[in-house]
Design a protein around this motif. Structure first.
Motif, PDB file in Angstrom:
ATOM      1  N   LEU A  79      35.869 -53.554  47.636  1.00 55.66           N
ATOM      2  CA  LEU A  79      34.751 -54.339  48.156  1.00 55.66           C
ATOM      3  C   LEU A  79      34.833 -55.767  47.644  1.00 55.66           C
ATOM      4  O   LEU A  79      35.164 -56.002  46.479  1.00 55.66           O
ATOM      5  CB  LEU A  79      33.416 -53.728  47.729  1.00 55.66           C
ATOM      6  CG  LEU A  79      33.122 -52.325  48.217  1.00 55.66           C
ATOM      7  CD1 LEU A  79      31.792 -51.839  47.652  1.00 55.66           C
ATOM      8  CD2 LEU A  79      33.115 -52.263  49.734  1.00 55.66           C
ATOM      9  N   GLU A  80      34.502 -56.698  48.514  1.00 56.71           N
ATOM     10  CA  GLU A  80      34.326 -58.085  48.109  1.00 56.71           C
ATOM     11  C   GLU A  80      32.823 -58.299  48.006  1.00 56.71           C
ATOM     12  O   GLU A  80      32.096 -58.129  48.985  1.00 56.71           O
ATOM     13  CB  GLU A  80      34.918 -59.036  49.138  1.00 56.71           C
ATOM     14  CG  GLU A  80      34.692 -60.494  48.763  1.00 56.71           C
ATOM     15  CD  GLU A  80      35.139 -61.459  49.842  1.00 56.71           C
ATOM     16  OE1 GLU A  80      35.843 -62.413  49.497  1.00 56.71           O
ATOM     17  OE2 GLU A  80      34.766 -61.263  51.021  1.00 56.71           O
ATOM     18  N   ILE A  81      32.372 -58.641  46.805  1.00 54.80           N
ATOM     19  CA  ILE A  81      30.952 -58.885  46.576  1.00 54.80           C
ATOM     20  C   ILE A  81      30.780 -60.396  46.469  1.00 54.80           C
ATOM     21  O   ILE A  81      31.455 -61.051  45.677  1.00 54.80           O
ATOM     22  CB  ILE A  81      30.457 -58.191  45.296  1.00 54.80           C
ATOM     23  CG1 ILE A  81      30.746 -56.691  45.383  1.00 54.80           C
ATOM     24  CG2 ILE A  81      28.974 -58.460  45.068  1.00 54.80           C
ATOM     25  CD1 ILE A  81      30.490 -55.929  44.096  1.00 54.80           C
ATOM     26  N   THR A  82      29.880 -60.943  47.280  1.00 52.78           N
ATOM     27  CA  THR A  82      29.623 -62.380  47.242  1.00 52.78           C
ATOM     28  C   THR A  82      28.173 -62.598  46.837  1.00 52.78           C
ATOM     29  O   THR A  82      27.296 -61.816  47.210  1.00 52.78           O
ATOM     30  CB  THR A  82      29.906 -63.045  48.610  1.00 52.78           C
ATOM     31  OG1 THR A  82      28.926 -62.642  49.562  1.00 52.78           O
ATOM     32  CG2 THR A  82      31.300 -62.693  49.116  1.00 52.78           C
ATOM     33  N   LEU A  83      27.927 -63.634  46.044  1.00 58.60           N
ATOM     34  CA  LEU A  83      26.558 -63.892  45.595  1.00 58.60           C
ATOM     35  C   LEU A  83      26.370 -65.326  45.176  1.00 58.60           C
ATOM     36  O   LEU A  83      27.324 -66.063  44.965  1.00 58.60           O
ATOM     37  CB  LEU A  83      26.178 -62.944  44.460  1.00 58.60           C
ATOM     38  CG  LEU A  83      27.073 -62.910  43.235  1.00 58.60           C
ATOM     39  CD1 LEU A  83      26.286 -63.311  42.005  1.00 58.60           C
ATOM     40  CD2 LEU A  83      27.610 -61.521  43.072  1.00 58.60           C
TER      41      LEU A  83
END
Length: 141
Positions: A79-83
């Protein structure tokens, strides 16, 4: 649900076999840990704390967490988590996130609210100046 967005900070999360539940997908509680790991990486890289392992006098304390599950994830997956910081006030701020699978499909969107907390007096306190100057152009609440 609004259309998901990819945010500035990116964190890669490998799904582990043991995170699957009896229904054959990643357990919903696991996403909370993923969001936590991504935030810790973000806070470290943005200089919001020296080290999460070092005793500190003040820092962010989670007060609310909101997550919308959009698509199931199964092992094996990455998963690529962006924040990013979404909004700030005098003593609080929020972080928004989105998680994306290898097919670039959004599997989760979330929002975490924090208060800046003084651990010495056990009360919320004002956000530090370095935090305000770093994120001051964000949506002020």
């Amino acid at each position: 649900m609004s259309k998901p967005t990819k945010y500035k900070h990116k964190f890669i999360q490998q799904v582990v076999w043991g995170e699957m539940d009896a229904f054959g997908h990643v357990n919903n509680v696991t996403y909370v840990r993923y969001f936590e790991s991504a935030r810790a990486d973000y806070f470290t890289k943005e200089g919001l704390w020296d080290s999460p392992l070092k005793p500190v006098k003040a820092g962010p304390v989670l007060t609310h967490l909101d997550m919308d599950y959009r698509k199931q994830v199964v092992f094996p997956a990455t998963l690529e988590i962006t924040l990013e910081v979404d909004s700030i006030s005098s003593r609080a701020f929020s972080v928004i996130c989105s998680m994306w699978n290898e097919e670039n499909e959004c599997v989760l969107t979330g929002n975490a609210s924090f208060v800046w907390f003084d651990f010495t007096i056990q009360k919320p306190s004002a956000l530090p100046e370095y935090f305000k100057s770093k994120f001051g152009n964000t949506n002020l609440v």
